[in-house]
Motif scaffolding. Structure first.
Motif, mmCIF file in Angstrom:
data_model
loop_
_atom_site.group_PDB
_atom_site.id
_atom_site.type_symbol
_atom_site.label_atom_id
_atom_site.label_comp_id
_atom_site.label_asym_id
_atom_site.label_seq_id
_atom_site.Cartn_x
_atom_site.Cartn_y
_atom_site.Cartn_z
ATOM 1 N N GLY A 96 0.797 -1.221 0.000
ATOM 2 C CA GLY A 96 0.000 0.000 0.000
ATOM 3 C C GLY A 96 0.829 1.271 0.000
ATOM 4 N N GLY A 97 2.157 1.135 -0.124
ATOM 5 C CA GLY A 97 3.054 2.289 -0.135
ATOM 6 C C GLY A 97 2.913 3.124 -1.399
ATOM 7 N N HIS A 98 3.458 4.327 -1.354
ATOM 8 C CA HIS A 98 3.394 5.260 -2.478
ATOM 9 C C HIS A 98 4.239 4.735 -3.639
ATOM 10 C CE1 HIS A 98 2.650 8.931 -4.501
ATOM 11 N NE2 HIS A 98 3.861 9.445 -4.367
ATOM 12 N N VAL A 99 3.717 4.849 -4.861
ATOM 13 C CA VAL A 99 4.410 4.378 -6.061
ATOM 14 C C VAL A 99 4.831 5.577 -6.905
ATOM 15 C CG1 VAL A 99 4.090 3.135 -8.243
ATOM 16 C CG2 VAL A 99 3.252 2.144 -6.116
ATOM 17 N N VAL A 100 6.093 5.607 -7.340
ATOM 18 C CA VAL A 100 6.589 6.742 -8.124
ATOM 19 C C VAL A 100 7.325 6.257 -9.370
ATOM 20 C CG1 VAL A 100 6.856 8.191 -6.077
ATOM 21 C CG2 VAL A 100 8.813 6.875 -6.909
ATOM 22 N N ARG A 101 7.397 7.162 -10.330
ATOM 23 C CA ARG A 101 8.168 6.920 -11.552
ATOM 24 C C ARG A 101 9.076 8.123 -11.765
ATOM 25 N NH1 ARG A 101 5.454 5.924 -17.525
ATOM 26 N NH2 ARG A 101 7.338 5.325 -18.654
ATOM 27 N N ALA A 102 10.395 7.892 -11.705
ATOM 28 C CA ALA A 102 11.342 8.996 -11.857
ATOM 29 C C ALA A 102 11.300 9.532 -13.277
ATOM 30 C CB ALA A 102 12.753 8.527 -11.509
ATOM 31 N N GLU A 103 11.567 10.817 -13.391
ATOM 32 C CA GLU A 103 11.565 11.474 -14.694
ATOM 33 C C GLU A 103 12.561 10.790 -15.631
ATOM 34 O OE1 GLU A 103 12.505 15.907 -16.543
ATOM 35 O OE2 GLU A 103 12.214 15.662 -14.388
ATOM 36 N N GLY A 104 12.096 10.470 -16.830
ATOM 37 C CA GLY A 104 12.971 9.850 -17.814
ATOM 38 C C GLY A 104 13.117 8.347 -17.671
ATOM 39 N N GLY A 199 18.699 3.227 1.778
ATOM 40 C CA GLY A 199 18.346 2.687 0.465
ATOM 41 C C GLY A 199 17.493 3.619 -0.373
ATOM 42 N N ILE A 200 17.702 4.938 -0.230
ATOM 43 C CA ILE A 200 16.968 5.909 -1.049
ATOM 44 C C ILE A 200 17.487 5.796 -2.481
ATOM 45 C CG2 ILE A 200 16.375 8.344 -1.335
ATOM 46 C CD1 ILE A 200 17.260 8.713 1.638
ATOM 47 N N ARG A 201 16.603 5.686 -3.446
ATOM 48 C CA ARG A 201 17.025 5.522 -4.842
ATOM 49 C C ARG A 201 17.912 6.676 -5.282
ATOM 50 N NH1 ARG A 201 13.664 4.851 -9.407
ATOM 51 N NH2 ARG A 201 15.329 3.564 -10.250
ATOM 52 N N PHE A 202 18.982 6.354 -5.965
ATOM 53 C CA PHE A 202 19.969 7.286 -6.534
ATOM 54 C C PHE A 202 20.908 7.887 -5.483
ATOM 55 C CE2 PHE A 202 16.004 8.118 -9.172
ATOM 56 C CZ PHE A 202 16.315 7.160 -10.124
ATOM 57 N N VAL A 203 20.719 7.570 -4.197
ATOM 58 C CA VAL A 203 21.599 8.114 -3.163
ATOM 59 C C VAL A 203 22.655 7.076 -2.815
ATOM 60 C CG1 VAL A 203 21.757 8.984 -0.791
ATOM 61 C CG2 VAL A 203 19.832 9.647 -2.241
ATOM 62 N N GLY A 204 23.852 7.253 -3.378
ATOM 63 C CA GLY A 204 24.968 6.369 -3.096
ATOM 64 C C GLY A 204 25.835 6.928 -1.986
ATOM 65 N N GLU A 205 27.009 6.335 -1.826
ATOM 66 C CA GLU A 205 27.901 6.703 -0.727
ATOM 67 C C GLU A 205 28.307 8.177 -0.788
ATOM 68 O OE1 GLU A 205 32.089 4.999 1.099
ATOM 69 O OE2 GLU A 205 31.781 4.974 -1.064
ATOM 70 N N ARG A 206 28.717 8.619 -1.963
ATOM 71 C CA ARG A 206 29.211 9.994 -2.110
ATOM 72 C C ARG A 206 28.092 11.010 -1.871
ATOM 73 N NH1 ARG A 206 33.546 12.676 -4.415
ATOM 74 N NH2 ARG A 206 33.076 14.511 -5.672
ATOM 75 N N THR A 207 26.916 10.764 -2.441
ATOM 76 C CA THR A 207 25.784 11.674 -2.243
ATOM 77 C C THR A 207 25.381 11.719 -0.773
ATOM 78 O OG1 THR A 207 25.002 11.190 -4.473
ATOM 79 C CG2 THR A 207 23.430 12.210 -2.982
ATOM 80 N N ALA A 208 25.424 10.567 -0.107
ATOM 81 C CA ALA A 208 25.085 10.519 1.324
ATOM 82 C C ALA A 208 26.041 11.394 2.140
ATOM 83 C CB ALA A 208 25.126 9.077 1.826
ATOM 84 N N GLN A 209 27.329 11.390 1.765
ATOM 85 C CA GLN A 209 28.303 12.241 2.457
ATOM 86 C C GLN A 209 27.954 13.719 2.289
ATOM 87 O OE1 GLN A 209 31.960 10.987 0.599
ATOM 88 N NE2 GLN A 209 32.372 9.419 2.122
ATOM 89 N N PHE A 210 27.632 14.121 1.064
ATOM 90 C CA PHE A 210 27.295 15.517 0.798
ATOM 91 C C PHE A 210 26.031 15.925 1.557
ATOM 92 C CE2 PHE A 210 29.563 15.056 -3.513
ATOM 93 C CZ PHE A 210 30.732 15.606 -3.006
ATOM 94 N N VAL A 232 22.607 21.126 -2.728
ATOM 95 C CA VAL A 232 23.678 20.232 -2.270
ATOM 96 C C VAL A 232 24.548 19.820 -3.464
ATOM 97 C CG1 VAL A 232 24.200 18.045 -1.099
ATOM 98 C CG2 VAL A 232 22.193 19.389 -0.426
ATOM 99 N N GLU A 233 25.846 19.741 -3.217
ATOM 100 C CA GLU A 233 26.789 19.351 -4.264
ATOM 101 C C GLU A 233 26.389 18.019 -4.895
ATOM 102 O OE1 GLU A 233 31.659 18.764 -4.712
ATOM 103 O OE2 GLU A 233 30.790 19.408 -2.813
ATOM 104 N N GLU A 234 26.359 17.979 -6.216
ATOM 105 C CA GLU A 234 26.067 16.786 -7.018
ATOM 106 C C GLU A 234 24.635 16.256 -6.894
ATOM 107 O OE1 GLU A 234 28.955 13.655 -6.919
ATOM 108 O OE2 GLU A 234 30.648 15.020 -7.176
ATOM 109 N N VAL A 235 23.729 17.055 -6.302
ATOM 110 C CA VAL A 235 22.319 16.646 -6.218
ATOM 111 C C VAL A 235 21.517 17.449 -7.251
ATOM 112 C CG1 VAL A 235 20.229 16.595 -4.807
ATOM 113 C CG2 VAL A 235 22.424 15.957 -3.801
ATOM 114 N N GLY A 236 20.928 16.731 -8.202
ATOM 115 C CA GLY A 236 20.076 17.357 -9.208
ATOM 116 C C GLY A 236 18.621 17.081 -8.913
ATOM 117 N N SER A 237 17.749 17.466 -9.831
ATOM 118 C CA SER A 237 16.307 17.355 -9.607
ATOM 119 C C SER A 237 15.853 15.902 -9.462
ATOM 120 C CB SER A 237 15.543 18.029 -10.746
ATOM 121 O OG SER A 237 15.890 17.456 -11.987
ATOM 122 N N LYS A 238 16.500 14.982 -10.191
ATOM 123 C CA LYS A 238 16.111 13.565 -10.120
ATOM 124 C C LYS A 238 16.381 12.986 -8.733
ATOM 125 C CE LYS A 238 17.066 9.231 -12.613
ATOM 126 N NZ LYS A 238 17.859 8.633 -13.702
#
Length: 350
Positions: A96-104, A199-210, A232-238
């Protein structure tokens, strides 16, 4: 073979990806009765022009999952009058969780980190080396904890007791104590590890540090708008949209509340020095160092203003090499990145 699509169901995979599956009027293909066929994604359904109730051609090759290859609309298989279109659900059919589709992107995902369909994957990711480093939590143990309903999300790991673990198969007193000690030790790891572990989608080790450095606490990160995240450095709209979606799910916020009560580090203790001896330098560690553990080496590098990442790239300044290094050393050679040992690292630090 030609058969009819009686319904389109949605399956949720271990990553939270939603896949539409055709429920077929059973038909024999190559000696096997087929009643299900993959439709891959919503775009594929639209490309086929498929509606529920249509007649379709289904193909099966070897052990490959059967697939719908086309809609049949001729002869005795004209489109029936009561077909209906398929729409991807706005809520996960598993939780029953929220369902999303990332741009592109073509795929839809459930953003609930507690979704039963991806529970095992979430826990293994959270516990893995380089994140929360709970080494005793291997696949066999995680499967038992999930199957018995003892862990429904990553925060439940911190409620496990010795008696809980001793009730599991192949779990002795010493092994149970070791697992609990590792779970306890993980509470001291920095905020960036927790962010990465969620486990946030697109958030890897480097992004987590920033993100940890920019916001300083998980609470501030959870309340940030897309606009604030894009600063935030290296964080875009996606990436920003994915973070907002994650914290917009009530059940994810409840997990974070439980992690806070368990005593994890949800605030950044101190920012990385901007004028240290290693400021602006990026390091990768590989192999076993003679005297320091890799965690100790990483801490010293970061205290001196440097950054430690898990993978070698053109942005890496040094690869610190111990005994039995892995493929990171080969990549360092290929990219012509300077490799050093523990003694040279100590020289850089002093």
């Amino acid at each position: 073979a030609v058969t009819q699509v009686e319904d389109i169901l949605v399956q949720v995979g271990r990553t939270g990806k939603l896949t539409p599956v055709a429920a077929l009027r059973p038909v024999e293909i190559g000696g096997t009765t087929v009643s299900r066929a993959t439709l891959h994604n919503q775009d594929e359904i639209e490309r086929l022009g498929l509606r529920i109730g249509d007649w379709v051609t289904v193909e099966r090759g070897g052990d490959v999952i059967p697939k719908v290859v086309g809609v049949v609309n001729e002869g005795e298989h004209w489109r029936p009058p009561h077909t209906r279109p398929f729409h991807m659900p706005s809520q996960c059919p598993e939780c029953g969780g929220h369902v999303v589709r990332a741009e592109g992107e073509v795929n839809w995902f459930c953003v609930n980190a507690n979704c039963p369909a991806k529970l095992r994957e979430s826990i293994l990711h959270f516990a893995s080396r380089g994140i929360m480093n709970i080494g005793g939590l291997g696949e066999a143990l995680v499967n038992q904890l999930a199957d018995r309903g003892m862990v429904k999300n990553v925060a439940d790991l911190y409620s496990l007791t010795k008696d809980d673990l001793l009730n599991l198969e192949r779990m002795g007193d010493k092994s149970a104590r070791n697992v609990l000690d590792e779970i306890e030790a993980s509470k001291k790891l920095p905020l960036e590890r927790v962010i990465y572990g969620l486990g946030i989608r697109f958030v890897g080790e480097r992004t987590a540090q920033f993100l940890a450095e920019h916001f300083g606490s998980l609470d501030k990160l959870a309340k940030a708008s897309e606009e604030e995240l894009c600063e935030v450095e290296e964080v875009g709209s996606k990436i920003a949209r994915s973070i907002v979606d994650f914290f917009g799910e009530k059940r994810n916020r409840q997990v974070i509340e439980k992690l806070e009560k368990a005593g994890l580090q949800l605030e950044q203790k101190k920012a990385r020095p901007k004028d240290g001896k290693l400021a602006g330098k990026q390091f990768v560690l590989t192999g076993t160092l003679p005297e320091m553990t890799r965690d100790e080496a990483a801490r010293l590098i970061e205290e001196a203003g440097g950054r430690v990442t898990s993978s070698v790239s053109k942005k890496t300044d040094y690869v610190v090499v111990g005994s039995d290094p892995g493929s990171k050393l080969d990549k360092a050679h290929a990219l012509k990145i300077k490799t050093i040992g523990e003694s040279e690292l100590r020289n850089l630090l002093h």
